[in-house]
Enzyme design. Sequence first.
Site, PDB file in Angstrom:
ATOM      1  N   ASN A   1      97.051  47.790  -1.834  1.00  0.00           N
ATOM      2  CA  ASN A   1      98.153  46.908  -1.552  1.00  0.00           C
ATOM      3  C   ASN A   1      97.807  45.825  -3.090  1.00  0.00           C
ATOM      4  O   ASN A   1      96.825  45.590  -3.166  1.00  0.00           O
ATOM      5  CB  ASN A   1      98.316  45.927  -0.501  1.00  0.00           C
TER       6      ASN A   1
ATOM      7  N   ASP B   1      99.776  42.869  -3.134  1.00  0.00           N
ATOM      8  CA  ASP B   1     100.263  41.650  -2.683  1.00  0.00           C
ATOM      9  C   ASP B   1      99.659  40.555  -2.568  1.00  0.00           C
ATOM     10  O   ASP B   1     100.161  39.484  -2.622  1.00  0.00           O
ATOM     11  CB  ASP B   1     101.279  41.859  -1.648  1.00  0.00           C
TER      12      ASP B   1
ATOM     13  N   HIS C   1      94.645  49.384  -6.643  1.00  0.00           N
ATOM     14  CA  HIS C   1      96.149  49.467  -7.299  1.00  0.00           C
ATOM     15  C   HIS C   1      96.329  48.243  -8.081  1.00  0.00           C
ATOM     16  O   HIS C   1      97.483  48.005  -8.511  1.00  0.00           O
ATOM     17  CB  HIS C   1      97.156  49.852  -6.503  1.00  0.00           C
TER      18      HIS C   1
ATOM     19  N   CYS D   1      93.500  43.529 -19.153  1.00  0.00           N
ATOM     20  CA  CYS D   1      93.182  44.411 -20.478  1.00  0.00           C
ATOM     21  C   CYS D   1      92.916  45.913 -20.175  1.00  0.00           C
ATOM     22  O   CYS D   1      92.135  46.134 -19.408  1.00  0.00           O
ATOM     23  CB  CYS D   1      92.127  43.668 -21.197  1.00  0.00           C
TER      24      CYS D   1
ATOM     25  N   CYS E   1      89.098  46.551 -21.853  1.00  0.00           N
ATOM     26  CA  CYS E   1      87.737  46.064 -21.258  1.00  0.00           C
ATOM     27  C   CYS E   1      87.889  45.554 -19.625  1.00  0.00           C
ATOM     28  O   CYS E   1      86.999  45.290 -19.127  1.00  0.00           O
ATOM     29  CB  CYS E   1      87.328  45.176 -22.031  1.00  0.00           C
TER      30      CYS E   1
ATOM     31  N   GLY F   1      96.844  50.880   8.138  1.00  0.00           N
ATOM     32  CA  GLY F   1      98.058  51.055   7.460  1.00  0.00           C
ATOM     33  C   GLY F   1      98.152  51.867   6.379  1.00  0.00           C
ATOM     34  O   GLY F   1      98.760  51.527   5.472  1.00  0.00           O
TER      35      GLY F   1
ATOM     36  N   SER G   1      98.957  56.228   4.713  1.00  0.00           N
ATOM     37  CA  SER G   1      99.346  57.299   5.320  1.00  0.00           C
ATOM     38  C   SER G   1      98.338  58.407   4.471  1.00  0.00           C
ATOM     39  O   SER G   1      98.332  59.432   4.557  1.00  0.00           O
ATOM     40  CB  SER G   1     100.799  57.751   4.583  1.00  0.00           C
TER      41      SER G   1
ATOM     42  N   ASN H   1      96.694  52.841  12.627  1.00  0.00           N
ATOM     43  CA  ASN H   1      98.135  53.222  12.238  1.00  0.00           C
ATOM     44  C   ASN H   1      98.884  53.749  13.238  1.00  0.00           C
ATOM     45  O   ASN H   1      98.649  54.371  14.319  1.00  0.00           O
ATOM     46  CB  ASN H   1      98.103  54.366  11.172  1.00  0.00           C
TER      47      ASN H   1
HETATM   48  P1  NAD Z   1     101.055  54.376   2.433  1.00  0.00           P
HETATM   49  O1  NAD Z   1     100.779  55.596   2.062  1.00  0.00           O
HETATM   50  O2  NAD Z   1      99.789  53.305   2.628  1.00  0.00           O
HETATM   51  O3  NAD Z   1     101.916  54.396   3.814  1.00  0.00           O
HETATM   52  C1  NAD Z   1     102.421  53.411   4.700  1.00  0.00           C
HETATM   53  C2  NAD Z   1     101.546  53.439   6.002  1.00  0.00           C
HETATM   54  O4  NAD Z   1     101.834  52.294   6.968  1.00  0.00           O
HETATM   55  C3  NAD Z   1     102.499  54.765   6.875  1.00  0.00           C
HETATM   56  O5  NAD Z   1     101.172  55.493   7.053  1.00  0.00           O
HETATM   57  C4  NAD Z   1     102.744  54.032   8.053  1.00  0.00           C
HETATM   58  O6  NAD Z   1     102.582  54.772   9.186  1.00  0.00           O
HETATM   59  C5  NAD Z   1     101.839  52.725   8.198  1.00  0.00           C
HETATM   60  N1  NAD Z   1     102.400  51.683   8.712  1.00  0.00           N
HETATM   61  C6  NAD Z   1     103.624  50.906   8.908  1.00  0.00           C
HETATM   62  N2  NAD Z   1     103.977  50.152   9.972  1.00  0.00           N
HETATM   63  C7  NAD Z   1     102.694  49.548  10.076  1.00  0.00           C
HETATM   64  C8  NAD Z   1     102.097  48.644  10.982  1.00  0.00           C
HETATM   65  N3  NAD Z   1     102.944  47.531  11.268  1.00  0.00           N
HETATM   66  N4  NAD Z   1     100.779  48.674  10.915  1.00  0.00           N
HETATM   67  C9  NAD Z   1      99.811  49.623  10.402  1.00  0.00           C
HETATM   68  N5  NAD Z   1     100.367  50.553   9.492  1.00  0.00           N
HETATM   69  C10 NAD Z   1     101.602  50.663   9.601  1.00  0.00           C
HETATM   70  O7  NAD Z   1     101.740  53.249   1.558  1.00  0.00           O
HETATM   71  P2  NAD Z   1     102.987  53.556   0.685  1.00  0.00           P
HETATM   72  O8  NAD Z   1     104.043  52.752   1.286  1.00  0.00           O
HETATM   73  O9  NAD Z   1     103.272  54.999   0.602  1.00  0.00           O
HETATM   74  O10 NAD Z   1     102.671  52.959  -0.664  1.00  0.00           O
HETATM   75  C11 NAD Z   1     102.020  53.711  -1.683  1.00  0.00           C
HETATM   76  C12 NAD Z   1     101.466  52.637  -2.617  1.00  0.00           C
HETATM   77  O11 NAD Z   1     102.185  51.618  -3.104  1.00  0.00           O
HETATM   78  C13 NAD Z   1     100.393  51.619  -2.023  1.00  0.00           C
HETATM   79  O12 NAD Z   1      99.152  52.469  -1.947  1.00  0.00           O
HETATM   80  C14 NAD Z   1     100.399  50.459  -2.804  1.00  0.00           C
HETATM   81  O13 NAD Z   1      99.758  50.725  -3.881  1.00  0.00           O
HETATM   82  C15 NAD Z   1     102.016  50.373  -3.228  1.00  0.00           C
HETATM   83  N6  NAD Z   1     102.468  49.394  -2.278  1.00  0.00           N
HETATM   84  C16 NAD Z   1     101.944  48.211  -2.083  1.00  0.00           C
HETATM   85  C17 NAD Z   1     102.527  47.279  -1.230  1.00  0.00           C
HETATM   86  C18 NAD Z   1     101.962  46.184  -0.874  1.00  0.00           C
HETATM   87  O14 NAD Z   1     101.196  45.652  -1.866  1.00  0.00           O
HETATM   88  N7  NAD Z   1     102.106  45.261   0.361  1.00  0.00           N
HETATM   89  C19 NAD Z   1     103.585  47.921  -0.368  1.00  0.00           C
HETATM   90  C20 NAD Z   1     104.200  49.010  -0.624  1.00  0.00           C
HETATM   91  C21 NAD Z   1     103.741  49.887  -1.597  1.00  0.00           C
HETATM   92 ZN    ZN Z   2      89.779  43.495 -23.523  1.00  0.00          ZN
END
Ligand code: NAD
Ligand code: ZN
Length: 260
Positions: free
Chosen positions: A114, A116, A131, A139, A142, A200, A202, A226
């Site tokens: 995440n 966020d 991520h 940067c 570095c 949380g 996939s 999950n």
């Molecule tokens: P992901 O592959 O981690 O999938 C989301 C997972 O969350 C699913 O398996 C779903 O079953 C599960 N889920 C849904 N509600 C839930 C709950 N209440 N408790 C626990 N699990 C729950 O992530 P993505 O959505 O495919 O995102 C891919 C990438 O995009 C992330 O790895 C991240 O880098 C970025 N992203 C970040 C954020 C954030 O910062 N909050 C949000 C969305 C995507």
């Molecule tokens: Zn630098």
Amino acid sequence: MENSERALDEAAQLLVESRHVVALVGAGLSAESGVPTFRGPGGLWTKLGEPSMNGYQEFLGDPVRWWRDQQDQQADPDRTEFREAIERAEPNPGHYALAALERMGILKMTITQNVDDLHARAGQEMLAEIHGNRTKLRCISCESRWPRDHFEGQDYPIYCPECRGLVKSDTVMFGEPIPRGMLDLCFSQTEMCDCMIVCGTSATVYPAASFPQTVRERGGAFIEANPNPTPLSPIANVVLRGQNGQVLPALVERVKVLKG
Ligand code: NAD
Ligand code: ZN
């Protein structure tokens, strides 16, 4: 699906018996903070389709334009929905549960996908933000990091004061390699880990998806938290079905009882 009391007891037991617990976290942890996931039921990409995969090449090709686009985010309504949700979001009980496990000395590191900043805002300190973190700049040469507004008022593109490398958001873009130092930290933590709790995610995005497999291959345990099955569910020692915001605080309560 209702979570079984026995699974919670088993997971708590694993946590207190282990030497080096690492959490691997995905977007699902922040779903209850109102930040949509990308994949999974109700996910942003499930609704809208996957976005362009060459964001990093576009940045390298024209960094000035990329910085200008950052100022003009209203241009893309899909991104606006995500940005507004993330800006409104507050940590939820799932984030606070991980922070509690860290304070108790049980959780040694959290590898999070995440961006966020909600882990830090809940009080966690031991973080590998694989991520990146949307509140920071980095940067690309570095790997120095700064708060998002650090270079405000300077001409674009921004160059690193240390090494003259290009500066961009810390968030890892599509097509961008995961920063080397961050990747090394994740690999070394995975090597040390004898119990991984996967919350949380996939578990489809590499390299993060491989970490629980590595832990299992090395004889460690792996707990999945999950509400939905994932490709990793079959190799989990314990599966906690249910929302992270309910399951993780329940787990902390059991750990407290076991620790006495
Ligand atoms: P992901 O592959 O981690 O999938 C989301 C997972 O969350 C699913 O398996 C779903 O079953 C599960 N889920 C849904 N509600 C839930 C709950 N209440 N408790 C626990 N699990 C729950 O992530 P993505 O959505 O495919 O995102 C891919 C990438 O995009 C992330 O790895 C991240 O880098 C970025 N992203 C970040 C954020 C954030 O910062 N909050 C949000 C969305 C995507
Ligand atoms: Zn630098």
